[in-house]
Design a protein around this motif. Structure first.
Motif, PDB file in Angstrom:
ATOM      1  N   LEU A  34      19.890  26.053  14.373  1.00 41.80           N
ATOM      2  CA  LEU A  34      18.714  25.333  13.863  1.00 41.80           C
ATOM      3  C   LEU A  34      18.472  25.645  12.395  1.00 41.80           C
ATOM      4  O   LEU A  34      18.120  24.760  11.599  1.00 41.80           O
ATOM      5  CB  LEU A  34      17.491  25.686  14.707  1.00 41.80           C
ATOM      6  CG  LEU A  34      17.527  25.213  16.172  1.00 41.80           C
ATOM      7  CD1 LEU A  34      16.312  25.738  16.917  1.00 41.80           C
ATOM      8  CD2 LEU A  34      17.591  23.708  16.237  1.00 41.80           C
ATOM      9  N   ASP A  35      18.697  26.919  11.997  1.00 39.29           N
ATOM     10  CA  ASP A  35      18.526  27.273  10.589  1.00 39.29           C
ATOM     11  C   ASP A  35      19.549  26.539   9.717  1.00 39.29           C
ATOM     12  O   ASP A  35      19.245  26.085   8.610  1.00 39.29           O
ATOM     13  CB  ASP A  35      18.681  28.776  10.405  1.00 39.29           C
ATOM     14  CG  ASP A  35      17.513  29.544  11.032  1.00 39.29           C
ATOM     15  OD1 ASP A  35      16.475  28.899  11.301  1.00 39.29           O
ATOM     16  OD2 ASP A  35      17.670  30.764  11.281  1.00 39.29           O
ATOM     17  N   ALA A  36      20.799  26.438  10.245  1.00 44.44           N
ATOM     18  CA  ALA A  36      21.832  25.738   9.479  1.00 44.44           C
ATOM     19  C   ALA A  36      21.496  24.254   9.347  1.00 44.44           C
ATOM     20  O   ALA A  36      21.751  23.642   8.303  1.00 44.44           O
ATOM     21  CB  ALA A  36      23.200  25.927  10.157  1.00 44.44           C
ATOM     22  N   LEU A  37      20.914  23.631  10.402  1.00 43.11           N
ATOM     23  CA  LEU A  37      20.497  22.235  10.306  1.00 43.11           C
ATOM     24  C   LEU A  37      19.372  22.073   9.291  1.00 43.11           C
ATOM     25  O   LEU A  37      19.337  21.108   8.514  1.00 43.11           O
ATOM     26  CB  LEU A  37      20.057  21.734  11.676  1.00 43.11           C
ATOM     27  CG  LEU A  37      21.185  21.319  12.644  1.00 43.11           C
ATOM     28  CD1 LEU A  37      20.607  21.076  14.029  1.00 43.11           C
ATOM     29  CD2 LEU A  37      21.879  20.082  12.139  1.00 43.11           C
ATOM     30  N   ALA A  38      18.420  23.009   9.311  1.00 48.05           N
ATOM     31  CA  ALA A  38      17.288  22.912   8.389  1.00 48.05           C
ATOM     32  C   ALA A  38      17.714  23.108   6.948  1.00 48.05           C
ATOM     33  O   ALA A  38      17.075  22.596   6.024  1.00 48.05           O
ATOM     34  CB  ALA A  38      16.217  23.931   8.772  1.00 48.05           C
ATOM     35  N   ALA A  39      18.815  23.878   6.723  1.00 47.51           N
ATOM     36  CA  ALA A  39      19.258  24.148   5.357  1.00 47.51           C
ATOM     37  C   ALA A  39      20.021  22.985   4.751  1.00 47.51           C
ATOM     38  O   ALA A  39      20.332  23.021   3.554  1.00 47.51           O
ATOM     39  CB  ALA A  39      20.126  25.409   5.347  1.00 47.51           C
ATOM     40  N   LEU A  40      20.341  21.948   5.547  1.00 53.43           N
ATOM     41  CA  LEU A  40      21.036  20.809   4.996  1.00 53.43           C
ATOM     42  C   LEU A  40      20.143  20.044   4.025  1.00 53.43           C
ATOM     43  O   LEU A  40      18.910  20.087   4.118  1.00 53.43           O
ATOM     44  CB  LEU A  40      21.509  19.879   6.121  1.00 53.43           C
ATOM     45  CG  LEU A  40      22.573  20.445   7.072  1.00 53.43           C
ATOM     46  CD1 LEU A  40      22.852  19.454   8.195  1.00 53.43           C
ATOM     47  CD2 LEU A  40      23.841  20.769   6.305  1.00 53.43           C
ATOM     48  N   THR A  41      20.759  19.304   3.107  1.00 55.89           N
ATOM     49  CA  THR A  41      19.996  18.540   2.113  1.00 55.89           C
ATOM     50  C   THR A  41      19.099  17.515   2.783  1.00 55.89           C
ATOM     51  O   THR A  41      17.954  17.304   2.381  1.00 55.89           O
ATOM     52  CB  THR A  41      20.964  17.834   1.150  1.00 55.89           C
ATOM     53  OG1 THR A  41      21.825  18.807   0.582  1.00 55.89           O
ATOM     54  CG2 THR A  41      20.220  17.095   0.062  1.00 55.89           C
ATOM     55  N   ARG A  42      19.584  16.890   3.830  1.00 57.00           N
ATOM     56  CA  ARG A  42      18.815  15.886   4.560  1.00 57.00           C
ATOM     57  C   ARG A  42      18.986  16.182   6.046  1.00 57.00           C
ATOM     58  O   ARG A  42      19.923  15.680   6.676  1.00 57.00           O
ATOM     59  CB  ARG A  42      19.276  14.486   4.197  1.00 57.00           C
ATOM     60  CG  ARG A  42      18.424  13.384   4.794  1.00 57.00           C
ATOM     61  CD  ARG A  42      18.834  12.029   4.268  1.00 57.00           C
ATOM     62  NE  ARG A  42      18.602  11.921   2.821  1.00 57.00           N
ATOM     63  CZ  ARG A  42      18.929  10.863   2.096  1.00 57.00           C
ATOM     64  NH1 ARG A  42      19.518   9.845   2.666  1.00 57.00           N
ATOM     65  NH2 ARG A  42      18.699  10.840   0.788  1.00 57.00           N
ATOM     66  N   PRO A  43      18.112  17.019   6.650  1.00 51.96           N
ATOM     67  CA  PRO A  43      18.269  17.371   8.071  1.00 51.96           C
ATOM     68  C   PRO A  43      18.154  16.110   8.929  1.00 51.96           C
ATOM     69  O   PRO A  43      17.391  15.199   8.624  1.00 51.96           O
ATOM     70  CB  PRO A  43      17.120  18.341   8.334  1.00 51.96           C
ATOM     71  CG  PRO A  43      16.718  18.856   6.984  1.00 51.96           C
ATOM     72  CD  PRO A  43      16.965  17.726   6.033  1.00 51.96           C
ATOM     73  N   PRO A  44      18.916  16.023  10.009  1.00 53.24           N
ATOM     74  CA  PRO A  44      18.899  14.820  10.844  1.00 53.24           C
ATOM     75  C   PRO A  44      17.665  14.775  11.752  1.00 53.24           C
ATOM     76  O   PRO A  44      17.044  15.793  12.037  1.00 53.24           O
ATOM     77  CB  PRO A  44      20.181  14.954  11.665  1.00 53.24           C
ATOM     78  CG  PRO A  44      20.406  16.436  11.766  1.00 53.24           C
ATOM     79  CD  PRO A  44      19.924  17.019  10.478  1.00 53.24           C
ATOM     80  N   ASP A  45      17.362  13.553  12.198  1.00 51.30           N
ATOM     81  CA  ASP A  45      16.277  13.332  13.152  1.00 51.30           C
ATOM     82  C   ASP A  45      16.863  13.477  14.554  1.00 51.30           C
ATOM     83  O   ASP A  45      17.772  12.739  14.944  1.00 51.30           O
ATOM     84  CB  ASP A  45      15.689  11.930  12.937  1.00 51.30           C
ATOM     85  CG  ASP A  45      14.500  11.686  13.857  1.00 51.30           C
ATOM     86  OD1 ASP A  45      14.073  12.655  14.532  1.00 51.30           O
ATOM     87  OD2 ASP A  45      14.019  10.539  13.898  1.00 51.30           O
ATOM     88  N   LEU A  46      16.346  14.424  15.327  1.00 52.22           N
ATOM     89  CA  LEU A  46      16.906  14.725  16.647  1.00 52.22           C
ATOM     90  C   LEU A  46      16.207  13.975  17.768  1.00 52.22           C
ATOM     91  O   LEU A  46      16.395  14.297  18.941  1.00 52.22           O
ATOM     92  CB  LEU A  46      16.818  16.229  16.922  1.00 52.22           C
ATOM     93  CG  LEU A  46      17.614  17.124  15.977  1.00 52.22           C
ATOM     94  CD1 LEU A  46      17.431  18.581  16.362  1.00 52.22           C
ATOM     95  CD2 LEU A  46      19.069  16.739  15.975  1.00 52.22           C
TER      96      LEU A  46
END
Length: 353
Positions: A34-46
Motif C-alpha cells: 500500500l505504501d508503494a502504491l501511495a508513493a506512485l505519481t498517480r496512485p490508482p483508483d481501487l
C-alpha cells in the motif's frame, strides 16, 4: 491530484476488501504494498478492483503471483526475483498498470525539452580580386589499364574412390567317395561280377572321378573241362556332365581305364602257365543318381566298354578265350559326399539338427 497522505488514507479505507497479500516472514507485507502504491505519481483508483498476491520460495528464488480482477478484465502476472525486498514495488507497479495503463503511462512519460533557437548564419563578405599568376593546370594522371582477368581455374574434380571389385563367388565343390558293384560281359568268357570304387569331386555341372575295379577269377573251359582261371584289375578316370533336377541327377560320362589280366592254368592242364596281357578300355555311359539326403547318393549306370587291345588265351596252342572288342557293364553304387557343396548339389536341403 491527491497528495501522498490523502492517497494513503484512501487506500487504507479501501484496502481490506481490495488487496489480499500473503508473503513469507522477512518479505514485504500488505502495508508495504500500500505504501508503494501511495508513493506512485498517480496512485490508482481501487474501486471495484480485487487483487490477490502470493509470494513463495521456489528453487532458491522468490516467486510473486498476482491475480488482478477489474470491471473490464482479469489477468495473472508472475514475477521472480533472487530477493523478496523489491517485490512490493514490482507489485504496486503491476497493479497500477493493470488498472489504468494509458493514464499511468502518460504520467510516467518525461516532459520533452524546449527546442533551442537555431543559430543565425553569418553574412559572408564580398570577394576581393587579388592579381596573381594564373593557376597551373596539372596534367591528368594516366589511368592504368586494368589488368586482364585470368580465367578462373576450375577446381579439379576430387578423385573418385575406386569402384569396389565385385565379390567373386566360387561355385561350391564337394568331394565324394563311392563303392560300386557291377556285372561285366565281354571281357571274360562268361558274365562276371566286378567290385570297385571311386573318389571324385562334384562341381555345379561336372563330376570327375578316379575309379578302380577288380574282376575276381572266372573259370576258363575247353571241351567242357576247366583248364584255367582268369581275373582282371583296372584303374581309370571318368568325367561326367551333370543334369540335376531336384533330388535326381543324370550323369553322361566319358572315361578311360587300363590294367592287366591275370590268367593261369588249372584243372586238366598238363603244363600250367601264367599270362598277364594288358587291358585298355574306353568308356561311354549314362546313369541315374537319387539323393534322399544332400550327402548321400544312390546310383545306377550303364557303360559301353570299347577294348582296342584284344587279349587271346590258349591252352596247348588251342585258343580258349579272346576278349570282345565291345562289352557292356551294368553297375550300381552308394556314394557319400563331403564339403559345403554337398548342400547345393540339387538335392533336398539338409534337415536342421
Amino acid at each position: 491530484m491527491l497528495g501522498p497522505t490523502s492517497a494513503l488514507l484512501l487506500l487504507s479505507v479501501a484496502g481490506p476488501p481490495a488487496i489480499e497479500w500473503r508473503a513469507p516472514e522477512g518479505c514485504p507485507t500488505r502495508a508495504d504494498v500500500l505504501d508503494a502504491l501511495a508513493a506512485l505519481t498517480r496512485p490508482p483508483d481501487l474501486e471495484g478492483v480485487r487483487v490477490r498476491g502470493v509470494v513463495r520460495r521456489v528453487s532458491g528464488r522468490y516467486e510473486l503471483r498476482l491475480d488482478i480482477h477489474t470491471r473490464r478484465l482479469t489477468q495473472r502476472r508472475v514475477e521472480r526475483a533472487d530477493a523478496c525486498d523489491s517485490l512490493d514495488g514490482a507489485a504496486a507497479l503491476i497493479i497500477a498498470i493493470a488498472i489504468d495503463p494509458l493514464e499511468f503511462a502518460s504520467s510516467l512519460a518525461p516532459t520533452p525539452p524546449e527546442p533551442e533557437p537555431e543559430p543565425v548564419p553569418p553574412v559572408p563578405a564580398p570577394p576581393v580580386d587579388v592579381p596573381g599568376p594564373p593557376p597551373e593546370v596539372a596534367d591528368p594522371e594516366p589511368v592504368p589499364e586494368p589488368a586482364p582477368k585470368e580465367p578462373a581455374k576450375a577446381d579439379p574434380d576430387p578423385p573418385r574412390p575406386p569402384a569396389p571389385k565385385p565379390a567373386t563367388r566360387r561355385p561350391p565343390v564337394s568331394v565324394l567317395v563311392r563303392v560300386d558293384g557291377a556285372i561285366d560281359a565281354g571281357a571274360t568268357p562268361t558274365i562276371g561280377g566286378d567290385v570297385g570304387g571311386a573318389v571324385g569331386v562334384l562341381h555345379r555341372w561336372l563330376r570327375i572321378e578316379a575309379v578302380g575295379l577288380y574282376l575276381p577269377p572266372r573259370p576258363l573251359n575247353f571241351d567242357g573241362a576247366r583248364v584255367g582261371m582268369i581275373a582282371r584289375w583296372a584303374l581309370g578316370v571318368r568325367a561326367c556332365g551333370r543334369f540335376v533336377r531336384n533330388v535326381l541327377e543324370i550323369p553322361l560320362c566319358l572315361g578311360i581305364e587300363g590294367g592287366r589280366f591275370h590268367a593261369f592254368g588249372t584243372g586238366i592242364t598238363v603244363d600250367p602257365k601264367d599270362a598277364r596281357p594288358p587291358w585298355l578300355g574306353l568308356l561311354l555311359g549314362v546313369g541315374l543318381v537319387w539323393s534322399p539326403h544332400p550327402r548321400v547318393g544312390l546310383g545306377v549306370r550303364t557303360e559301353f566298354v570299347v577294348a582296342p587291345l584284344r587279349a587271346q588265351f590258349t591252352v596247348s596252342d588251342q585258343p580258349v578265350h579272346i576278349t570282345q572288342p565291345v562289352g557292356v557293364r551294368f553297375a550300381g553304387g552308394l556314394e557319400i559326399r563331403f564339403g559345403p557343396g554337398a548342400r547345393r548339389d540339387g538335392s533336398t536341403p539338409a534337415r536342421p539338427r
